[in-house]
Design a protein around this motif. Structure first.
Motif, short mmCIF file in Angstrom:
data_model
loop_
_atom_site.label_atom_id
_atom_site.label_comp_id
_atom_site.label_asym_id
_atom_site.label_seq_id
_atom_site.Cartn_x
_atom_site.Cartn_y
_atom_site.Cartn_z
N ILE A 1 0.82 -1.20 0.00
CA ILE A 1 0.00 0.00 0.00
C ILE A 1 0.86 1.26 0.00
O ILE A 1 0.39 2.33 -0.38
CB ILE A 1 -0.96 0.00 1.22
CG1 ILE A 1 -1.89 1.21 1.23
CG2 ILE A 1 -0.18 -0.03 2.52
CD1 ILE A 1 -2.89 1.21 0.13
N MET B 1 -12.44 -2.45 1.83
CA MET B 1 -11.46 -2.88 2.83
C MET B 1 -10.15 -3.08 2.10
O MET B 1 -10.10 -3.83 1.13
CB MET B 1 -11.87 -4.19 3.46
CG MET B 1 -13.09 -4.13 4.33
SD MET B 1 -13.27 -5.64 5.34
CE MET B 1 -11.82 -5.57 6.37
N ILE B 2 -9.10 -2.44 2.56
CA ILE B 2 -7.81 -2.53 1.89
C ILE B 2 -6.83 -3.31 2.75
O ILE B 2 -6.81 -3.14 3.96
CB ILE B 2 -7.22 -1.13 1.62
CG1 ILE B 2 -8.25 -0.25 0.93
CG2 ILE B 2 -5.94 -1.23 0.83
CD1 ILE B 2 -7.83 1.20 0.82
N THR B 3 -6.04 -4.15 2.14
CA THR B 3 -4.98 -4.83 2.89
C THR B 3 -3.79 -5.11 1.99
O THR B 3 -3.90 -5.05 0.77
CB THR B 3 -5.52 -6.12 3.53
OG1 THR B 3 -4.58 -6.58 4.49
CG2 THR B 3 -5.72 -7.20 2.49
N SER B 4 -2.64 -5.37 2.58
CA SER B 4 -1.42 -5.63 1.79
C SER B 4 -1.04 -7.09 1.85
O SER B 4 -1.18 -7.75 2.87
CB SER B 4 -0.24 -4.82 2.33
OG SER B 4 -0.62 -3.52 2.64
N MET C 1 -5.12 -13.48 3.31
CA MET C 1 -5.96 -12.30 3.17
C MET C 1 -7.22 -12.59 2.36
O MET C 1 -8.30 -12.08 2.66
CB MET C 1 -5.16 -11.16 2.54
CG MET C 1 -4.11 -10.60 3.47
SD MET C 1 -4.83 -10.14 5.07
CE MET C 1 -3.39 -10.12 6.12
#
Lengths: 338, 338
Positions: A73, A97-100, A111
DNA sequence: CTGAAAGCGCTTACAG
DNA sequence: CTGAAAGCGCTTACAG
């Protein structure tokens, strides 16, 4: 304790059903009397009622949420994509919803599972190099998702990519037109389709100008430890081809590292070389005012990505199965700075 | 349809209770026979069971999720923070939901409500200039949250900030030591406490060196349309103080814009001026190799932020109320590049 | 060692 | 015009 539907219903001596209908705006549709509606609305305000979206999702089977999985990100390209995707998703009524993934297969898969366990309605993913297994699983299970940035041509899955081959061709061809004959390509991760396409474009530009592709001008930088590695690569190329007069970088990260190296060595790269790079960043305006770039169409990509995903989500809800073509290839906007 | 606890229970002719216990690892604790446990585990695998976390959250009252609200996810500082906060949150067993406020009050408040409606266990927020009302509400309701980046000293709320005053003092003092007497400060949003503190540090450095603070050297850039505005500001200062020999930028964005301007005007700023800036970015290594910077302690900030938040979440669960000091002020690491 | 039952906070046929 | 009831997929006292 937060107030719930039941609290309001008890206080007002009506049923939860009635409260639910009024609060979700179906009061008129269901023919609830205006007085009741008003009582409920004001009571909800007074008691500071906020619906529990988890409970609602559990019921309706849709969470109104989209998951976005990015390799990193903090990378400027990905974070710009995140921003635009969020904006587009919101237009369709979804939150993000953001994730790396950290480019790690294991983490990426965790994830995906986590998002699905949290019942996101669909997943947008810029896959790592390894990903396929979980992605194939999503495909097989008919779970809505779309990939971007990286590309698995052998899998028939929804994707959005840029026209890597043609953008590269345009840039390198332009360098040649401007009189640069000895153009190096600095690239990385060449086993990725997106990257090999950039090489193809480079090659086609040379060949269509009757220039022989010289392997001495090919610089592959390892992804791991690239900051040191690129120095070796550049030094080797400059040593082997002293009259080199152009550089084509397949990513902005490589270009930045190269400029840093040139700078440290006191090489006046802006005067000496024709420069081109896939992906444009603001820093170039100062660092390399004359670099030619292919700008990623961030907005357009985001729009297409969200379109493709929401289409699938809706199809799934309607139990339709008209799988149209769920992929698209976009052109970069090429900027020549002569 | 995804398989649920009930599906497994029915298939195996046991109760949902048993299945739930086994699958959540409480099999031994609850004394379920090993044969049953094994049957359940393999069946879950076969049927590709994945728990529905929404249902679990509805029950347990905690979602294992933290919400992060950023003014702009595409900004390099914020996206780095996002990355580190995610890593820290995971160490505590939480996953992160990230969203942007766009620095708009209305949007920020909607996001706070949305997060709470989605039952996140706590919120991390870099507030907009206007925020307080919703933030005060969270405080009053005892909802776990922590702010960073911006700072409301009048509110007694949990925050993590850097030592703006001292970092600025150090940088400007160093410029003075190196012989720069006429140092301009280029700043923005000066009504923000974080920004006014940077000015205070600048002023203190001058005063402690018996240099008179000259308002001609004060450059306030409006946040809106800063790209044009900064040009006016710089031109005015250079016109009014032709022998200016130093610049202190309160943000990297301002520095970048200034460098771009200098560059276009052909001003050899690296030779001509002493330079200092709050916040360090990689581009500086190339653009302004000699700029002195205060590096934001991203990792440390993230760690403290997550600590403060999880502490509150746990306190809430345990119904304790030992509110310790839930704020902290961190030092930047100053880099002098002489 | 295992199960029946209540409940988390909603929505939605169904009935009157 | 309004309500009783079932159900979404879990967890967790309680009982045996």
């Amino acid at each position: 304790m937060r107030t719930s539907l039941k609290d309001i219903a008890q206080k007002l001596h009506v049923s939860k059903t009635t409260v639910s209908w009024v609060l979700s705006g179906k009061g008129n549709e269901k023919g609830i009397s205006l007085t009741t509606q008003e009582k409920i609305m004001t009571c909800a305000k007074e008691m500071n009622y906020h619906p529990n979206l988890l409970a609602r999702s559990l019921n309706t089977g849709s969470s109104g949420t989209i998951g976005l999985i990015l390799p990193d990100i903090s990378d400027s390209f990905y974070s710009q994509m995140a921003k635009m995707i969020e904006i587009e998703a919101e237009k369709h009524g979804y939150s993000l919803m953001i994730t790396s993934s950290g480019s790690e297969k294991e983490r990426e898969e965790r994830m995906i599972d986590l998002f699905r366990a949290r019942q996101v309605d669909g997943i947008i993913i810029a896959p790592t190099k390894h990903s396929p297994s979980k992605i194939i699983q999503m495909k097989d299970e008919g779970y809505p998702f779309v990939t971007f940035d990286r590309y698995f041509p052998e899998l028939k899955i929804p994707y959005v990519i840029i026209d890597n081959e043609d953008s590269s061709y345009q840039l390198v061809n332009h360098l040649i037109q401007k009189g640069n004959q000895k153009i190096a390509i600095i690239t990385t991760n060449s086993y990725l389709k997106t990257m090999s396409m950039r090489y193809e474009g480079y090659k086609r530009a040379l060949e269509s100008n009757q220039i022989i592709v010289d392997t001495k001008l090919y610089g592959e930088v390892s992804f791991k430890n690239y900051q040191n590695n690129i120095v070796e690569v550049l030094e080797r190329i400059i040593r082997e081809v002293p009259d080199i007069n152009g550089f084509f970088f397949t990513t902005h990260i490589l270009a930045l590292e190269a400029f840093q190296y040139f700078h440290e060595k006191g090489i006046p790269f802006n005067q000496k070389y024709g420069l081109a790079c896939i992906h444009d960043i603001p820093t170039f305006r100062v660092l390399a005012p004359q670099i030619h770039t292919a700008r990623m169409p961030i907005e357009e990509m985001s729009r297409e990505i969200v379109n493709i995903l929401t289409l699938q989500i809706e199809q799934k809800q309607d139990k339709m199965n008209i799988q149209e073509n769920l992929s698209c290839q976009l052109s970069c906007s090429i900027t020549y700075r002569d």
